[in-house]
Design a protein around this motif. Structure first.
Motif, PDB file in Angstrom:
ATOM      1  N   UNK A   1       0.804  -1.222   0.000  1.00 33.68           N
ATOM      2  CA  UNK A   1       0.000   0.000   0.000  1.00 33.68           C
ATOM      3  C   UNK A   1       0.838   1.273   0.000  1.00 33.68           C
ATOM      4  N   UNK A   2       1.955   1.272   0.742  1.00 36.65           N
ATOM      5  CA  UNK A   2       2.844   2.428   0.710  1.00 36.65           C
ATOM      6  C   UNK A   2       3.371   2.685  -0.699  1.00 36.65           C
ATOM      7  N   UNK A   3       3.776   1.615  -1.385  1.00 34.03           N
ATOM      8  CA  UNK A   3       4.303   1.770  -2.740  1.00 34.03           C
ATOM      9  C   UNK A   3       3.253   2.362  -3.668  1.00 34.03           C
ATOM     10  N   UNK A   4       2.016   1.891  -3.536  1.00 32.36           N
ATOM     11  CA  UNK A   4       0.937   2.367  -4.398  1.00 32.36           C
ATOM     12  C   UNK A   4       0.665   3.847  -4.149  1.00 32.36           C
ATOM     13  N   UNK A   5       0.612   4.232  -2.881  1.00 35.81           N
ATOM     14  CA  UNK A   5       0.435   5.651  -2.572  1.00 35.81           C
ATOM     15  C   UNK A   5       1.619   6.469  -3.074  1.00 35.81           C
ATOM     16  N   UNK A   6       2.825   5.917  -2.978  1.00 33.79           N
ATOM     17  CA  UNK A   6       4.033   6.653  -3.361  1.00 33.79           C
ATOM     18  C   UNK A   6       4.053   7.004  -4.840  1.00 33.79           C
ATOM     19  N   UNK A   7       3.386   6.187  -5.681  1.00 36.14           N
ATOM     20  CA  UNK A   7       3.340   6.515  -7.103  1.00 36.14           C
ATOM     21  C   UNK A   7       2.032   7.206  -7.473  1.00 36.14           C
ATOM     22  N   UNK A   8       1.278   7.628  -6.447  1.00 34.78           N
ATOM     23  CA  UNK A   8       0.143   8.524  -6.627  1.00 34.78           C
ATOM     24  C   UNK A   8      -1.102   7.859  -7.189  1.00 34.78           C
ATOM     25  N   UNK A   9      -1.260   6.558  -6.947  1.00 30.06           N
ATOM     26  CA  UNK A   9      -2.488   5.837  -7.312  1.00 30.06           C
ATOM     27  C   UNK A   9      -3.387   5.805  -6.074  1.00 30.06           C
ATOM     28  N   UNK A  10      -4.120   6.872  -5.864  1.00 29.55           N
ATOM     29  CA  UNK A  10      -4.790   7.078  -4.577  1.00 29.55           C
ATOM     30  C   UNK A  10      -6.308   7.014  -4.654  1.00 29.55           C
ATOM     31  N   UNK A  11      -6.849   6.410  -5.684  1.00 25.58           N
ATOM     32  CA  UNK A  11      -8.296   6.288  -5.830  1.00 25.58           C
ATOM     33  C   UNK A  11      -8.693   4.832  -5.632  1.00 25.58           C
ATOM     34  N   UNK A  12      -9.549   4.567  -4.647  1.00 26.30           N
ATOM     35  CA  UNK A  12      -9.940   3.195  -4.339  1.00 26.30           C
ATOM     36  C   UNK A  12     -10.724   2.544  -5.471  1.00 26.30           C
ATOM     37  N   UNK A  13     -11.227   3.340  -6.410  1.00 27.68           N
ATOM     38  CA  UNK A  13     -11.960   2.785  -7.542  1.00 27.68           C
ATOM     39  C   UNK A  13     -11.051   2.345  -8.683  1.00 27.68           C
ATOM     40  N   UNK A  14      -9.766   2.596  -8.552  1.00 27.18           N
ATOM     41  CA  UNK A  14      -8.802   2.307  -9.626  1.00 27.18           C
ATOM     42  C   UNK A  14      -8.021   1.031  -9.360  1.00 27.18           C
ATOM     43  N   UNK A  15      -7.544   0.840  -8.130  1.00 27.17           N
ATOM     44  CA  UNK A  15      -6.684  -0.300  -7.802  1.00 27.17           C
ATOM     45  C   UNK A  15      -7.546  -1.449  -7.299  1.00 27.17           C
ATOM     46  N   UNK A  16      -7.622  -2.510  -8.089  1.00 25.46           N
ATOM     47  CA  UNK A  16      -8.450  -3.664  -7.734  1.00 25.46           C
ATOM     48  C   UNK A  16      -7.666  -4.734  -6.980  1.00 25.46           C
ATOM     49  N   UNK A  17      -6.392  -4.891  -7.282  1.00 25.38           N
ATOM     50  CA  UNK A  17      -5.574  -5.931  -6.662  1.00 25.38           C
ATOM     51  C   UNK A  17      -4.118  -5.582  -6.830  1.00 25.38           C
ATOM     52  N   UNK A  18      -3.253  -6.226  -6.010  1.00 23.91           N
ATOM     53  CA  UNK A  18      -1.823  -5.937  -6.097  1.00 23.91           C
ATOM     54  C   UNK A  18      -1.032  -7.075  -5.479  1.00 23.91           C
ATOM     55  N   UNK A  19       0.247  -7.131  -5.801  1.00 19.27           N
ATOM     56  CA  UNK A  19       1.147  -8.162  -5.265  1.00 19.27           C
ATOM     57  C   UNK A  19       2.583  -7.712  -5.488  1.00 19.27           C
ATOM     58  N   UNK A  20       3.470  -8.148  -4.619  1.00 17.20           N
ATOM     59  CA  UNK A  20       4.916  -7.930  -4.776  1.00 17.20           C
ATOM     60  C   UNK A  20       5.600  -9.248  -4.468  1.00 17.20           C
ATOM     61  N   UNK A  21       6.442  -9.733  -5.369  1.00 13.24           N
ATOM     62  CA  UNK A  21       6.966 -11.086  -5.250  1.00 13.24           C
ATOM     63  C   UNK A  21       8.225 -11.222  -6.107  1.00 13.24           C
TER      64      UNK A  21
END
Length: 363
Positions: free
Chosen positions: A86-106
């Motif tokens: 979540x920190x990474x997502x906010x850091x690149x300015x993707x801050x709308x809950x209607x935009x980000x459906x899923x994520x992973x780091x691996x």
């Protein structure tokens, strides 16, 4: 130079849950390779582009399709500093809950993830590396992402190796890191833009060799190659007589010039800033990357393996359809060995009303 102590890996989580996880201090831990690839790419949703064009940047994002510029998101309450996804997502300015459906780091190669990614306020000390939007950005690396020693030791992070299906050189990849997100483009968005800086300890002594760490931006979208994984960041080559990654086949590739040779973002891209290779015919590096550990060596010699260079700030734009759901994957790896790290700053992910697909320098 360790940025994360434990891997936080989760797939198919909405951004509201993402922010809750961040508030609870969840770290990136061990990788779940489920990257949400069951993306819903049904683009027949109602694209209502008659929005009121407000720019209050909250969840009712400005989606006026008559606007060519960025669709601004409000990041004022999005926690961008830290080691969670979540920190990474906010850091690149993707801050709308209607935009980000899923994520992973691996790590597809099984390398440990601790310390390889972080949302930070700044990397190094130069104002040339100030954030492009808001007050933070994300780091990803094939080793520790902060600090100044990027030699990688003799064994790197560990884990195994993987072939690279996008490279013709035949050499395996190591210390592979991927950050995937499933995104839904807002109404009125006909594409997106991401800004970044690629660094590598392999500059300049390994130009035109197999030691060619790469940073890929993959897209999986029905509107691009019918959903097949596609690399969208590539340029002309730095020394095309010595090294190229692919030649465009216009019959199957509608995103490049038929018959032209290209290189992915790596030390062989034409957008790399030269330290001394071939006497720097286009001039020496101009971006100040002081105190990153990737500064230019004075020349080819004993200390050059402990130095490096960068591309300076680049941007990549790509087309998607309004309301389209797609996967984007940021991928970085070492090529042919574990050592001599590479890294990328990622910043300012924005949906746009119109795009000119491709990669270029930010002037």
């Amino acid at each position: 130079m360790r940025c994360m102590t434990v891997l936080f890996s989760v797939a198919l989580v909405f951004l509201s849950g993402l922010l809750t996880a961040c508030e609870e201090g969840s770290d990136i831990s061990q990788g779940d390779t489920d990257t949400g690839s069951d993306t819903d790419t049904d683009t027949d949703s109602d694209s209502d582009s008659d929005s009121d064009s407000d720019t209050d940047s909250d969840s009712d994002t400005d989606t006026d399709s008559d606007t060519d510029g960025p669709i601004i998101m409000d990041c004022s309450s999005c926690p961008s500093l830290g080691v969670t996804v979540p920190n990474l997502i906010c850091a690149i300015d993707l801050c709308d809950e209607n935009v980000v459906d899923a994520y992973d780091y691996y790590s597809p190669s099984g390398a440990p993830l601790a310390g390889t990614a972080e949302g930070v306020a700044h990397f190094g000390t130069s104002p040339d590396l100030d954030p492009q939007l808001n007050d933070s950005y994300a780091l990803m690396a094939t080793g520790p992402c902060t600090g100044t020693d990027h030699s990688g030791g003799l064994t790197g992070l560990g884990g195994g190796s993987q072939p690279d299906p996008f490279s013709a050189d035949g050499y395996d990849t190591f210390d592979v890191m991927e950050w995937s997100m499933t995104l839904t483009a807002p109404p009125g968005a006909n594409g997106f833009e991401i800004k970044y800086v690629f660094f590598s300890a392999e500059y300049d002594e390994y130009v035109a060799t197999v030691f060619n760490d790469k940073f890929y931006i993959f897209i999986e979208a029905l509107s691009t190659n019918a959903g097949d994984r596609t690399v969208i960041n590539f340029t002309e080559c730095r020394d095309p007589g010595a090294y190229t990654d692919f030649v465009c086949d216009g019959a199957t590739m509608n995103y490049c010039d038929d018959g032209e040779a290209y290189c992915y973002i790596a030390i062989n891209t034409s957008l790399s800033e030269c330290c001394w290779y071939d006497n720097c015919p286009d001039g020496p590096a101009t971006t100040d990357i002081s105190d990153t550990g990737y500064e230019c060596a004075n020349g080819q010699g004993q200390d050059s393996a402990l130095k490096g260079s960068s591309t300076g700030w680049l941007y990549t734009q790509w087309a998607v359809q309004p309301n389209e759901t797609f996967n984007i994957i940021f991928h970085i790896h070492d090529t042919s060995d574990h050592i001599y790290d590479s890294e990328v700053i990622l910043d300012s992910f924005q949906f746009l009303g119109s795009v000119d697909p491709g990669t270029d320098v930010i002037e």
